[in-house]
Write an enzyme that holds these catalytic residues in place. Structure first.
Site, mmCIF file in Angstrom:
data_model
loop_
_atom_site.group_PDB
_atom_site.id
_atom_site.type_symbol
_atom_site.label_atom_id
_atom_site.label_comp_id
_atom_site.label_asym_id
_atom_site.label_seq_id
_atom_site.Cartn_x
_atom_site.Cartn_y
_atom_site.Cartn_z
ATOM 1 C CB SER A 1 -12.237 20.388 25.130
ATOM 2 O OG SER A 1 -11.509 19.641 24.179
ATOM 3 C CE LYS B 1 -4.963 20.423 22.647
ATOM 4 N NZ LYS B 1 -3.764 20.298 23.522
HETATM 5 N N1 LIG Z 1 3.972 11.919 17.962
HETATM 6 C C1 LIG Z 1 3.845 13.239 18.117
HETATM 7 N N2 LIG Z 1 2.699 13.839 17.720
HETATM 8 C C2 LIG Z 1 2.549 15.178 17.885
HETATM 9 N N3 LIG Z 1 3.483 16.008 18.399
HETATM 10 C C3 LIG Z 1 4.631 15.452 18.809
HETATM 11 C C4 LIG Z 1 4.869 14.057 18.683
HETATM 12 N N4 LIG Z 1 6.109 13.773 19.159
HETATM 13 C C5 LIG Z 1 6.642 14.959 19.549
HETATM 14 N N5 LIG Z 1 5.751 15.971 19.337
HETATM 15 C C6 LIG Z 1 6.042 17.386 19.645
HETATM 16 O O1 LIG Z 1 5.183 17.795 20.709
HETATM 17 C C7 LIG Z 1 4.829 19.154 20.553
HETATM 18 C C8 LIG Z 1 3.308 19.271 20.535
HETATM 19 O O2 LIG Z 1 2.948 20.610 20.533
HETATM 20 P P1 LIG Z 1 1.512 21.118 20.061
HETATM 21 O O3 LIG Z 1 1.114 20.418 18.815
HETATM 22 O O4 LIG Z 1 1.566 22.593 20.024
HETATM 23 O O5 LIG Z 1 0.601 20.596 21.265
HETATM 24 P P2 LIG Z 1 -0.886 21.053 21.642
HETATM 25 O O6 LIG Z 1 -1.504 21.696 20.457
HETATM 26 O O7 LIG Z 1 -1.570 19.780 22.057
HETATM 27 O O8 LIG Z 1 -0.745 21.998 22.791
HETATM 28 C C9 LIG Z 1 5.471 19.640 19.260
HETATM 29 O O9 LIG Z 1 6.669 20.288 19.564
HETATM 30 C C10 LIG Z 1 5.712 18.334 18.499
HETATM 31 O O10 LIG Z 1 6.809 18.426 17.607
HETATM 32 MG MG LIG Z 2 -2.253 23.681 20.258
#
Ligand SMILES: Nc1ncnc2c1ncn2[C@@H]1O[C@H](COP(=O)(O)OP(=O)(O)O)[C@@H](O)[C@H]1O
Ligand SMILES: [Mg+2]
Length: 201
Positions: free
Chosen positions: A109, A41
């Protein structure tokens, strides 16, 4: 208590939302990213924000991880506190949308009812739910913040996907799957969707 009983009434300014949207040359809306921790996200919301910003679109990211320090710093992770957390963000996003800012909100959420409440507060017309979908096993492997490990060890209680449920959105406006997909591809997918909703026709 009704507002009339509280003696609070609104002052209407001279600049309407429409005036602002005309000046900004785009419409405003709330794009609500939901999904498990580690699904992507924040990564997608911030990637999209940069593309929108470079095009001159007025936008802001509200990220769960950041707002829990200030505005929602008094809240924990009980069901009630999660609901209150999201309610506050929804109210803030509504204020921004009324001022013609595109809002990208990244919050786990996890429950249908909490997301329904956001939609109600923001208004159906301005609300788009984006489901950032990723299997919990992949999120756990990513474990960007080390929280899954702590949740498995029981150090963090009530952790979505491990010890608390995540209810998948049934009818998201957009669904992006991130497992095995390049970050840039996911960002571009979401960017195109958002542009199609905020561009003036
Ligand atoms: N297609 C993708 N889209 C988004 N993040 C990705 C994707 N592939 C790998 N990732 C990795 O997954 C992780 C997502 O973390 P984050 O954005 O902090 O998740 P969230 O905010 O949903 O908790 C990051 O390390 C990102 O580089
Ligand atoms: Mg996050």
């Amino acid at each position: 208590m009704e507002n009339s009983e509280k003696n609070v009434c609104r002052y209407r300014g001279h600049v309407s939302r429409e005036d602002r949207e005309r000046q900004n040359r785009h419409k405003a809306a709330v794009f609500w990213f939901t999904g498990l921790s580690g699904a992507g996200k924040s990564t997608i919301a911030h990637g999209v924000e940069k593309l929108l910003f470079d095009l001159g679109v007025k936008c802001v990211v509200f990220d769960g991880d950041n707002l829990r320090h200030g505005l929602c710093g008094d809240l924990g992770f009980s069901d009630e506190d999660r609901a209150e957390n999201v309610r506050r963000i929804a109210e803030v996003a509504k204020l921004f949308v009324e001022n013609s800012i595109v809002c990208l909100c990244a919050f786990i959420s996890p429950s249908e009812s909490v997301r329904a409440r956001v939609k109600e507060i923001v208004g159906e017309y301005d609300f788009y739910e984006i489901y950032v979908k990723c299997p919990v096993g992949v999120c756990e492997e990513r474990d960007t913040k080390g929280y899954y490990k702590k949740a498995r060890a029981g150090i963090i209680k009530n952790y979505t996907g491990i010890s608390a449920p995540y209810e998948e959105p049934r009818f998201p406006a957009l669904k992006v799957e991130t497992a095995g997909i390049e970050v840039n591809d996911s960002v571009l997918d979401v960017f195109s969707f958002i542009m199609s909703k905020v561009k003036r026709t």
